[in-house]
Design a protein around this motif. Structure first.
Motif, PDB file in Angstrom:
ATOM      1  N   SER A 167       2.522   0.829  -1.217  1.00  0.00           N
ATOM      2  CA  SER A 167       2.604   0.634   0.228  1.00  0.00           C
ATOM      3  C   SER A 167       1.407   1.259   0.924  1.00  0.00           C
ATOM      4  CB  SER A 167       3.901   1.233   0.770  1.00  0.00           C
ATOM      5  OG  SER A 167       3.985   2.610   0.460  1.00  0.00           O
ATOM      6  N   ALA A 168       1.206   0.839   2.167  1.00  0.00           N
ATOM      7  CA  ALA A 168       0.064   1.315   2.945  1.00  0.00           C
ATOM      8  C   ALA A 168       0.357   2.704   3.504  1.00  0.00           C
ATOM      9  CB  ALA A 168      -0.236   0.329   4.076  1.00  0.00           C
ATOM     10  N   GLU A 288       3.366  11.279   2.857  1.00  0.00           N
ATOM     11  CA  GLU A 288       2.083  11.136   2.199  1.00  0.00           C
ATOM     12  C   GLU A 288       2.189  11.697   0.786  1.00  0.00           C
ATOM     13  OE1 GLU A 288      -0.784  13.126   4.578  1.00  0.00           O
ATOM     14  OE2 GLU A 288      -0.996  11.463   5.993  1.00  0.00           O
ATOM     15  N   GLY A 289       1.558  11.051  -0.144  1.00  0.00           N
ATOM     16  CA  GLY A 289       1.591  11.534  -1.511  1.00  0.00           C
ATOM     17  C   GLY A 289       2.481  10.682  -2.387  1.00  0.00           C
ATOM     18  N   PHE A 290       2.743  11.170  -3.586  1.00  0.00           N
ATOM     19  CA  PHE A 290       3.484  10.415  -4.587  1.00  0.00           C
ATOM     20  C   PHE A 290       4.919  10.933  -4.675  1.00  0.00           C
ATOM     21  CE2 PHE A 290      -0.993  10.377  -5.679  1.00  0.00           C
ATOM     22  CZ  PHE A 290      -1.224   9.048  -5.963  1.00  0.00           C
ATOM     23  N   SER A 291       5.803  10.074  -5.180  1.00  0.00           N
ATOM     24  CA  SER A 291       7.198  10.471  -5.323  1.00  0.00           C
ATOM     25  C   SER A 291       7.374  11.339  -6.566  1.00  0.00           C
ATOM     26  CB  SER A 291       8.083   9.230  -5.419  1.00  0.00           C
ATOM     27  OG  SER A 291       7.929   8.610  -6.687  1.00  0.00           O
ATOM     28  N   GLU A 292       8.578  11.855  -6.739  1.00  0.00           N
ATOM     29  CA  GLU A 292       8.868  12.748  -7.857  1.00  0.00           C
ATOM     30  C   GLU A 292       8.787  12.028  -9.206  1.00  0.00           C
ATOM     31  OE1 GLU A 292       9.439  15.940  -8.240  1.00  0.00           O
ATOM     32  OE2 GLU A 292       9.092  16.388  -6.133  1.00  0.00           O
ATOM     33  N   THR A 293       8.956  10.708  -9.201  1.00  0.00           N
ATOM     34  CA  THR A 293       8.988   9.960 -10.465  1.00  0.00           C
ATOM     35  C   THR A 293       7.625   9.415 -10.878  1.00  0.00           C
ATOM     36  OG1 THR A 293       9.621   7.967  -9.210  1.00  0.00           O
ATOM     37  CG2 THR A 293      11.401   9.302 -10.155  1.00  0.00           C
ATOM     38  N   GLU A 312       1.754   0.696  -9.127  1.00  0.00           N
ATOM     39  CA  GLU A 312       0.674   0.935 -10.087  1.00  0.00           C
ATOM     40  C   GLU A 312      -0.643   1.055  -9.341  1.00  0.00           C
ATOM     41  OE1 GLU A 312      -0.026  -0.650 -14.422  1.00  0.00           O
ATOM     42  OE2 GLU A 312      -0.865  -2.099 -13.012  1.00  0.00           O
ATOM     43  N   MET A 313      -1.368   2.116  -9.626  1.00  0.00           N
ATOM     44  CA  MET A 313      -2.668   2.359  -9.007  1.00  0.00           C
ATOM     45  C   MET A 313      -3.642   2.725 -10.123  1.00  0.00           C
ATOM     46  SD  MET A 313      -3.687   5.257  -6.147  1.00  0.00           S
ATOM     47  CE  MET A 313      -2.643   4.533  -4.879  1.00  0.00           C
ATOM     48  N   ILE A 314      -4.716   1.963 -10.230  1.00  0.00           N
ATOM     49  CA  ILE A 314      -5.716   2.183 -11.280  1.00  0.00           C
ATOM     50  C   ILE A 314      -7.064   2.416 -10.600  1.00  0.00           C
ATOM     51  CG2 ILE A 314      -6.798   1.237 -13.345  1.00  0.00           C
ATOM     52  CD1 ILE A 314      -4.413  -0.631 -13.650  1.00  0.00           C
ATOM     53  N   THR A 343      -4.652   0.933   2.816  1.00  0.00           N
ATOM     54  CA  THR A 343      -4.401   0.167   4.036  1.00  0.00           C
ATOM     55  C   THR A 343      -3.811  -1.193   3.680  1.00  0.00           C
ATOM     56  OG1 THR A 343      -6.549  -0.977   4.125  1.00  0.00           O
ATOM     57  CG2 THR A 343      -6.446   1.265   5.006  1.00  0.00           C
ATOM     58  N   ASN A 344      -3.302  -1.863   4.700  1.00  0.00           N
ATOM     59  CA  ASN A 344      -2.797  -3.224   4.515  1.00  0.00           C
ATOM     60  C   ASN A 344      -3.698  -4.234   5.213  1.00  0.00           C
ATOM     61  OD1 ASN A 344      -2.218  -2.587   7.123  1.00  0.00           O
ATOM     62  ND2 ASN A 344      -0.015  -2.974   6.999  1.00  0.00           N
TER      63      ASN A 344
END
Length: 475
Positions: A167-168, A288-293, A312-314, A343-344
């Motif tokens: 997500s953005a 902001e940031g990543f989730s626990e998983t 997925e982010m590469i 961004t979107n």
């Protein structure tokens, strides 16, 4: 009997006017085919029909927009089918070069074809256009802006590939270990003969070889063994792998038979999670940031972050593109704070509805050798053909994923066209019930008004003759 006012004629004339007005209106409806020709015919119906007409015209154009989007997807898929074919051919060449029955000259021939195919993949990505818009160079994908320690660093943290599940928002992580090449030294004294081995590639050093001859031989041997050889003093040479990460290794033997080994380092990061109760949440706002998983996997410079729901982010962490100032500004903990602004904006937006915000975003990521991580593919060097096979498998899977996304877009747009056409058809039927004349009913009205008009004319004629009867009294 009266002479000055002919009341009968006035009454007959009034009825005649009303009949003619209704007859005129009936003729207008019959000739135009519409029951509402002027606002006074049906003010509410006129307002409703105008709104419906605007919506019908917009639906028709939206259907054309969706059809154009389908054409864009077909153009992209057609180009990517050729990219797929070239990747398959490159993989075939890598398999061919992986066997030691091939000489170096044979492998160089394979590499030449691979290089030509790589150039063609990049050309297709650059030149594939629709209506003047490039569609495979990444310009139709979301924009990602990475910054390091508060400064934009689109070269150091680069080559982003993100799934639709990203997500953005902002994503933050710390780089605690930049990728490194394997590095070591080897000493080869001039005037001393023996065999030097670098990653399985051997070279004979003769007593008569000068320092320059030794350097040339080591460079050529190192090139075959995926190692760059540089002078590092008298009789000492610096060995550095071309690749980054733990997979980049040096296993060498000097003229004395002494073994020399070295290993590179993968990128190490620490994900900043927006639900951390303490520590990492410093200067991080919720959301902001990543989730626990979320988890990550690194392979040299390449980092893949995955999470649930298709996230997925590469990207690549490329020390060669670091401007020399980033590491100096690192904190005392020797880490770099990376803030990725996802961004979107940037995708191809299609208007597929009659009103605002009735849109669909089409994301077409870049399909270049760089984005496929095959830009440094080499099958001549020792052991690199095996790594090339892995890289090409990943590239083929990546192109397949892009084509799968494009196919899904095509199917969605096909359904959108059918939906828009069906809505337009129903809207046409609705406006027809408001605007169109029922010809059979209106013809009956016309016939009735025509008879009444003729009758009114006849009666008016007789009413005008009534005052003449007074003359008979005057005789």
């Amino acid at each position: 009997m009266k002479v000055n006012q002919n009341v009968s004629a006035v009454i007959s004339n009034a009825h005649l006017h009303r009949t003619e007005n209704r007859l005129t209106a009936s003729i207008e409806r019959l000739s135009s085919g519409y029951k509402i020709n002027k606002a006074k015919d049906n003010p509410a119906g006129m307002a409703i029909s105008n709104k419906m007409r605007a919506q019908i015209m917009a639906l028709d154009q939206s259907s054309k927009n969706a059809a154009d989007g389908t054409s864009v997807m077909q153009t992209a898929d057609g180009a990517l089918s050729e990219t797929h074919s070239m990747l398959q051919r490159m993989r075939e060449l890598a398999v061919q070069a992986a066997t030691d029955s091939m000489t170096t000259v044979d492998k160089e021939a394979c590499q030449n074809e691979i290089d030509a195919l790589k150039e063609e993949i990049d050309r297709i990505a650059t030149d594939t256009e629709f209506n003047g818009k490039r569609i495979l160079d990444g310009s139709q994908d979301y924009r990602v802006y990475p910054s390091v320690n508060g400064e934009l660093a689109g070269t150091y943290i680069r080559n982003f590939q993100t799934s639709d599940g990203v997500s953005a928002e902002n994503y933050i992580f710390d780089i605690t270990q930049s990728p490194e090449q394997a590095q070591t030294q080897i000493t080869v004294e001039a005037g001393k003969e023996g065999t030097v081995e670098i990653n399985g590639c051997t070279v004979e050093i003769l007593k008569t070889d000068s320092a320059e001859d030794i350097y040339t031989k080591l460079k050529e041997t190192g090139e075959l063994g995926s190692v760059k050889v540089e002078k590092d003093g008298t009789d000492t040479y610096k060995l550095t792998t071309f690749e980054y990460g733990k997979g980049a290794k040096i296993s060498a033997f000097d003229v004395n038979g002494s073994e020399i080994t070295a290993e590179g380092k993968d990128t190490v990061i620490s994900l900043i999670r927006d639900t951390d109760p303490k520590g990492n949440t410093t200067n991080v706002t919720y959301g902001e940031g990543f989730s626990e998983t979320a988890t990550y996997l690194s392979d040299g410079k390449k980092v893949t972050i995955r999470d649930v729901n298709g996230f997925e982010m590469i990207f690549e962490v490329d020390p060669e593109m670091e401007d020399g100032q980033l590491l100096e500004k690192a904190s005392e903990a020797n880490k770099l704070r990376v803030d990725v602004e996802m961004t979107n904006i940037g995708s191809m937006t299609l208007q597929i509805g009659a009103h605002e915000n009735q849109i669909i975003d089409l994301r077409i990521p870049a399909v270049t050798c760089e984005s496929l991580y095959i830009d440094d593919l080499n099958v001549v060097r020792k052991g690199c053909a095996d790594r090339a096979l892995t890289a090409l498998d990943d590239a083929i899977a990546q192109v397949s994923e892009v084509r799968s996304r494009i196919g899904a877009y095509q199917n969605r747009l096909d359904y959108a066209v059918k939906s828009l056409d069906g809505t337009e058809e129903n809207m046409e039927a609705a406006i027809s019930r408001i605007m169109d004349t029922d010809m059979a009913e209106e013809m009956a009205t016309y016939s009735n008004m025509n008879v009444l008009d003729q009758a009114a004319i006849s009666v008016l004629t007789q009413a005008n003759d009534l005052p003449q009867q007074v003359l008979q009294l005057l005789q």
